[in-house]
Enzyme design. Structure first.
Site, mmCIF file in Angstrom:
data_model
loop_
_atom_site.group_PDB
_atom_site.id
_atom_site.type_symbol
_atom_site.label_atom_id
_atom_site.label_comp_id
_atom_site.label_asym_id
_atom_site.label_seq_id
_atom_site.Cartn_x
_atom_site.Cartn_y
_atom_site.Cartn_z
ATOM 1 N N LYS A 1 -45.290 27.026 -37.101
ATOM 2 C CA LYS A 1 -44.742 28.286 -37.629
ATOM 3 C C LYS A 1 -43.270 28.171 -38.007
ATOM 4 O O LYS A 1 -42.834 28.803 -38.958
ATOM 5 C CB LYS A 1 -45.002 29.455 -36.678
ATOM 6 C CG LYS A 1 -44.370 29.340 -35.323
ATOM 7 C CD LYS A 1 -44.791 30.530 -34.473
ATOM 8 C CE LYS A 1 -44.319 30.484 -33.045
ATOM 9 N NZ LYS A 1 -43.467 29.441 -32.570
ATOM 10 N N ARG B 1 -42.589 37.553 -27.741
ATOM 11 C CA ARG B 1 -43.458 36.629 -27.003
ATOM 12 C C ARG B 1 -44.047 37.271 -25.753
ATOM 13 O O ARG B 1 -44.781 36.610 -25.027
ATOM 14 C CB ARG B 1 -42.645 35.410 -26.566
ATOM 15 C CG ARG B 1 -42.919 34.158 -27.388
ATOM 16 C CD ARG B 1 -41.800 33.206 -27.109
ATOM 17 N NE ARG B 1 -42.134 31.837 -27.125
ATOM 18 C CZ ARG B 1 -41.557 30.976 -27.990
ATOM 19 N NH1 ARG B 1 -40.735 31.404 -28.922
ATOM 20 N NH2 ARG B 1 -41.821 29.710 -27.902
ATOM 21 N N ARG C 1 -43.303 15.082 -32.497
ATOM 22 C CA ARG C 1 -41.986 15.712 -32.677
ATOM 23 C C ARG C 1 -41.009 15.240 -31.587
ATOM 24 O O ARG C 1 -39.841 15.016 -31.855
ATOM 25 C CB ARG C 1 -42.138 17.239 -32.618
ATOM 26 C CG ARG C 1 -40.859 18.000 -32.870
ATOM 27 C CD ARG C 1 -41.119 19.496 -32.990
ATOM 28 N NE ARG C 1 -41.364 20.122 -31.710
ATOM 29 C CZ ARG C 1 -41.732 21.400 -31.549
ATOM 30 N NH1 ARG C 1 -41.938 22.167 -32.607
ATOM 31 N NH2 ARG C 1 -41.914 21.899 -30.359
ATOM 32 N N ARG D 1 -36.557 16.593 -28.098
ATOM 33 C CA ARG D 1 -36.351 17.875 -27.412
ATOM 34 C C ARG D 1 -36.735 17.755 -25.941
ATOM 35 O O ARG D 1 -37.766 17.171 -25.613
ATOM 36 C CB ARG D 1 -37.208 18.967 -28.077
ATOM 37 C CG ARG D 1 -36.475 19.694 -29.168
ATOM 38 C CD ARG D 1 -37.355 20.705 -29.864
ATOM 39 N NE ARG D 1 -37.965 21.684 -28.980
ATOM 40 C CZ ARG D 1 -38.560 22.788 -29.409
ATOM 41 N NH1 ARG D 1 -38.587 23.059 -30.710
ATOM 42 N NH2 ARG D 1 -39.118 23.636 -28.578
ATOM 43 N N ARG E 1 -46.090 25.105 -21.484
ATOM 44 C CA ARG E 1 -45.765 26.036 -22.581
ATOM 45 C C ARG E 1 -47.042 26.647 -23.172
ATOM 46 O O ARG E 1 -47.068 27.821 -23.540
ATOM 47 C CB ARG E 1 -44.935 25.325 -23.662
ATOM 48 C CG ARG E 1 -43.511 25.041 -23.176
ATOM 49 C CD ARG E 1 -42.779 24.112 -24.106
ATOM 50 N NE ARG E 1 -42.489 24.726 -25.379
ATOM 51 C CZ ARG E 1 -42.278 24.045 -26.503
ATOM 52 N NH1 ARG E 1 -42.328 22.740 -26.512
ATOM 53 N NH2 ARG E 1 -42.001 24.689 -27.611
HETATM 54 P P1 AMP Z 1 -39.378 27.736 -29.611
HETATM 55 O O1 AMP Z 1 -38.437 26.879 -30.378
HETATM 56 O O2 AMP Z 1 -39.690 29.029 -30.320
HETATM 57 O O3 AMP Z 1 -40.618 27.010 -29.171
HETATM 58 O O4 AMP Z 1 -38.601 28.197 -28.265
HETATM 59 C C1 AMP Z 1 -38.148 27.230 -27.329
HETATM 60 C C2 AMP Z 1 -37.971 27.886 -25.965
HETATM 61 O O5 AMP Z 1 -37.008 28.949 -26.044
HETATM 62 C C3 AMP Z 1 -39.224 28.523 -25.374
HETATM 63 O O6 AMP Z 1 -40.071 27.604 -24.718
HETATM 64 C C4 AMP Z 1 -38.609 29.536 -24.411
HETATM 65 O O7 AMP Z 1 -38.127 28.918 -23.246
HETATM 66 C C5 AMP Z 1 -37.400 30.029 -25.207
HETATM 67 N N1 AMP Z 1 -37.715 31.197 -26.078
HETATM 68 C C6 AMP Z 1 -37.695 31.264 -27.434
HETATM 69 N N2 AMP Z 1 -38.044 32.481 -27.875
HETATM 70 C C7 AMP Z 1 -38.304 33.214 -26.757
HETATM 71 C C8 AMP Z 1 -38.726 34.556 -26.535
HETATM 72 N N3 AMP Z 1 -38.978 35.397 -27.563
HETATM 73 N N4 AMP Z 1 -38.868 34.965 -25.254
HETATM 74 C C9 AMP Z 1 -38.622 34.146 -24.212
HETATM 75 N N5 AMP Z 1 -38.239 32.869 -24.342
HETATM 76 C C10 AMP Z 1 -38.082 32.400 -25.606
#
Ligand code: AMP
Length: 186
Positions: A13, A88, A127, A133, A144
């Site tokens: 996404k 989320r 990735r 990361r 996750r």
């Molecule tokens: P992402 O890059 O969107 O996969 O986000 C990486 C990490 O950031 C996630 O695994 C969460 O720890 C945190 N994170 C990002 N967006 C949110 C959200 N809307 N609510 C809570 N944690 C978030």
């Protein structure tokens, strides 16, 4: 066009959001990117978020909702947006509904990216090799995915009931996915 992108980690996404935001000329807001930036700069937000992120857990709702509130209040999203990685949780989705009501804004669609678990592991491990990361190890990916199922998946129904949810098959080449996305949003 006001969109939310929803899907498990590794569903592609983020990549598609960058591309579609450019095509539509709207803002792209990734809460993951905002948090990673805060961690690398060592800000207060970053310090509070880091331990949750490296464990593959969600950052507390109030921290994330604060980020979005700031963006909504600043008017940065007024020409349209793609929210990538937010909401989320059900409380985040409810706060977003309220913020939109307060600002006379509304969501056009919520795009749900459908990808199998096997494909997710394959993509995230790929990735991890490229980007390094901290949250891309196998155990953390599994956590996750579990967090996604328990805390994020319930919001699919929240938006399905509001007749906003549109499903896009996230497997296949990025070009094919992008074509499906464009037709789902036009
Ligand atoms: P992402 O890059 O969107 O996969 O986000 C990486 C990490 O950031 C996630 O695994 C969460 O720890 C945190 N994170 C990002 N967006 C949110 C959200 N809307 N609510 C809570 N944690 C978030």
């Amino acid at each position: 066009m006001n969109l939310v992108f929803l899907g498990p980690p590794g569903s592609g996404k983020g990549t598609q959001a960058v591309r579609l935001a450019e095509k539509l000329g709207v803002a792209h807001l990734s809460t993951g990117d905002v948090l990673r930036d805060a961690v690398s700069k060592g800000t207060e937000l970053g310090q509070k978020a880091e331990k949750h992120m490296t464990a593959g857990e969600l950052v507390p709702d109030e921290l994330i909702i604060g980020i979005i509130e700031e963006k909504v209040n600043s008017g940065e999203l007024s020409k349209g947006f793609i929210l990538d990685g937010f909401p989320r949780t059900i409380p985040q989705a409810q706060s977003l509904d309220q913020m939109f009501l307060d600002h006379s804004m509304s969501l056009d669609k919520v795009i749900l990216f459908k990808v199998s678990d096997d494909e997710i592991f394959r993509r995230i491990e790929g990735r991890a090799k490229i980007e390094g990361r901290a949250d891309d190890t196998r155990d953390v990916i599994a956590n996750r995915l579990d967090v996604y199922r328990k805390q994020t998946q319930p919001i699919e129904n929240h938006y399905r009931q509001a007749s906003k949810l549109v499903e896009v098959m996230g497997e296949g080449t990025p070009e094919n996915v992008f074509e499906s996305l464009v037709s789902a949003t036009s």
